[in-house]
Every structure is written in C-alpha cells, then in structure tokens.
Design a protein around this motif. Structure first.
Motif, PDB file in Angstrom:
ATOM      1  N   ALA A 147      37.925  33.828  46.502  1.00 20.24           N
ATOM      2  CA  ALA A 147      37.543  34.865  45.740  1.00 20.24           C
ATOM      3  C   ALA A 147      38.595  35.015  46.133  1.00 20.24           C
ATOM      4  N   ALA A 148      38.869  36.484  44.298  1.00 15.99           N
ATOM      5  CA  ALA A 148      39.917  36.703  43.561  1.00 15.99           C
ATOM      6  C   ALA A 148      40.620  37.765  43.870  1.00 15.99           C
ATOM      7  N   VAL A 149      41.686  38.126  44.772  1.00 16.31           N
ATOM      8  CA  VAL A 149      41.935  39.516  44.952  1.00 16.31           C
ATOM      9  C   VAL A 149      43.463  39.767  44.465  1.00 16.31           C
ATOM     10  N   VAL A 150      43.300  40.942  43.598  1.00 18.07           N
ATOM     11  CA  VAL A 150      44.518  41.148  42.905  1.00 18.07           C
ATOM     12  C   VAL A 150      44.815  42.700  43.408  1.00 18.07           C
ATOM     13  N   HIS A 151      46.760  42.727  43.763  1.00 18.46           N
ATOM     14  CA  HIS A 151      47.685  43.019  43.689  1.00 18.46           C
ATOM     15  C   HIS A 151      47.784  43.828  42.680  1.00 18.46           C
ATOM     16  N   VAL A 152      48.072  44.772  42.685  1.00 15.41           N
ATOM     17  CA  VAL A 152      48.196  45.601  41.397  1.00 15.41           C
ATOM     18  C   VAL A 152      49.469  46.655  41.552  1.00 15.41           C
ATOM     19  N   GLY A 166      47.311  49.417  44.246  1.00 16.01           N
ATOM     20  CA  GLY A 166      46.538  48.513  45.995  1.00 16.01           C
ATOM     21  C   GLY A 166      46.224  47.254  45.557  1.00 16.01           C
ATOM     22  N   ILE A 167      45.479  46.626  46.720  1.00 14.19           N
ATOM     23  CA  ILE A 167      44.823  45.558  46.412  1.00 14.19           C
ATOM     24  C   ILE A 167      43.092  45.693  46.555  1.00 14.19           C
ATOM     25  N   LEU A 171      35.462  44.679  43.134  1.00 15.46           N
ATOM     26  CA  LEU A 171      35.097  45.367  41.730  1.00 15.46           C
ATOM     27  C   LEU A 171      36.719  45.826  41.161  1.00 15.46           C
ATOM     28  N   LEU A 172      38.237  45.679  40.565  1.00 16.07           N
ATOM     29  CA  LEU A 172      38.498  46.153  39.601  1.00 16.07           C
ATOM     30  C   LEU A 172      38.079  46.795  39.344  1.00 16.07           C
ATOM     31  N   GLN A 173      38.957  49.038  39.301  1.00 16.94           N
ATOM     32  CA  GLN A 173      38.813  49.644  38.552  1.00 16.94           C
ATOM     33  C   GLN A 173      40.746  49.938  38.009  1.00 16.94           C
ATOM     34  N   ILE A 182      36.536  45.057  36.165  1.00 19.16           N
ATOM     35  CA  ILE A 182      36.363  43.983  36.283  1.00 19.16           C
ATOM     36  C   ILE A 182      35.496  43.515  38.047  1.00 19.16           C
ATOM     37  N   ASP A 183      34.406  42.761  37.885  1.00 16.55           N
ATOM     38  CA  ASP A 183      33.161  42.330  39.097  1.00 16.55           C
ATOM     39  C   ASP A 183      34.464  41.225  39.259  1.00 16.55           C
ATOM     40  N   LEU A 184      35.302  41.020  40.084  1.00 15.14           N
ATOM     41  CA  LEU A 184      36.509  40.245  40.572  1.00 15.14           C
ATOM     42  C   LEU A 184      35.290  39.029  41.206  1.00 15.14           C
ATOM     43  N   THR A 185      34.274  39.273  41.755  1.00 13.20           N
ATOM     44  CA  THR A 185      33.538  38.317  41.696  1.00 13.20           C
ATOM     45  C   THR A 185      32.651  36.911  40.698  1.00 13.20           C
TER      46      THR A 185
END
Length: 192
Positions: A147-152, A166-167, A171-173, A182-185
């Motif tokens: 799964a894509a996990v975004v560290h912002v 945020g991590i 869902l990334l908003q 963005i639906d990261l899934t």
C-alpha cells in the motif's frame, strides 16, 4: 578491475557541475548529481514503484489547476553542484519541449517514491536539499505491505526546514499546493 570510461571522469578536480549532466549522453537515463557526484539509478525498477509513479502523475495532472504542470523524472537544478531527479514534480513553469531541468522557484511539489536503493537519499539527503532550495512541498511515499503511504512535509519559513504535516493511508486530502484528493488504494492493484 576494469578502467572507467572517459565520460565517467569528472571534468575538474571539484567534481561535476549541474550543467555537465546535459553533456553526458553516455550516462544512464536516470543520472542525478548530488554534491558534485554522479548518482546512477542502475537497479531494476520494481513494478510497485512504476505503478505508483504513473498513477500519481495522472491523478495530480487531472486535478491540477490551469497553469500547473506535472512532470516525471526531470531534474531540478538546486545549485551548481546538485541536480537531483525526483520521481515527479509539480511546476508552474510553462511547457518547453527542450527543457532538461527546472528551477526550484518554479517547483510547487516534489514527490519521491522510496526504493530500497534510494531510501537514505529520499528520506534524509533530498529532504534537506529540497528544503534548503525553498521548495515548499515534499512528499515521500513508502511501500507498506504493497500500500502507498504518503509522508507529507511543508516548508517552515522561519527555520528553512521541512515540518511533517501528516502521514496518509487510504485517502490523501491536501489544500496545498492546490486542492488534492487521492484515493491511495487505487494507485496500485491489490496483491493476489
């Protein structure tokens, strides 16, 4: 040990400079310049990495407002001795078919998708260098069980360093650098 080809030898004692990258047609496609040293991306790209970069590029471009472009695998000339190549960047610079690099002032967001060979550079070296160059937004994407996990991160003006904001899983908003949802899934297919 074999000898190095001539093109791999720095043209001066101080090493390589940003403009030298445009004069190295023999260099591998994804060659970066970090602190005057050439960094070659020679390990095979994982399918997960390619899917995340492609899906995210398309989604960011779809949501981008007028005058904002999304580019993948283009270098940013941070200074005379640093020209890293992020996985993708969001820019306000107009499209130029002959462009080979971007100025930091034209970059709104840099995204690095972490690979085993780039993990240290993406998490520490580039994090610091992009902040020092004044690029306001940085995302570092990690593989967490496919799964894509975004560290912002967002640039903190008083310190000139990135502050984590945020991590994101699932869902990334974000309201910056423009409205993004963005639906990261959906960036990668589920594992079978």
């Amino acid at each position: 040990m074999t000898t190095l080809p001539d093109w791999m030898r720095p043209p001066r004692a101080e090493g390589w400079f940003a403009e030298d990258l445009d004069r190295l047609p023999e260099a591998p496609r994804h060659t970066e310049l970090i602190d005057g040293a050439l960094v070659f991306m020679v390990t095979p790209q994982r399918s997960w990495h390619g899917r995340v970069v492609t899906s995210l590029t398309l989604e960011l471009a779809r949501q981008a407002p007028e005058g904002v472009e999304v580019e993948r695998e283009m270098t940013i000339r941070l200074d005379a001795r640093n020209r890293p190549e992020p996985d993708l960047l969001v820019t306000t610079a107009p499209f130029d078919p002959d462009r080979t690099w971007y100025e930091p002032a034209d970059v709104l967001l840099v995204v690095e998708v972490v690979s085993p060979e780039s993990a240290h550079r993406d998490r520490t070296v580039k994090l610091r260098k992009y902040a020092e160059a004044g690029i306001r937004h940085y995302w570092c994407i990690e593989d967490e069980d496919s799964a894509a996990v975004v560290h912002v991160y967002e640039l903190d003006e008083p310190t000139g360093a990135y502050a984590p904001t945020g991590i994101f899983r699932g869902l990334l908003q974000r309201p910056v650098p423009y409205e993004i949802s963005i639906d990261l899934t959906r960036l990668t297919p589920p594992r079978r």
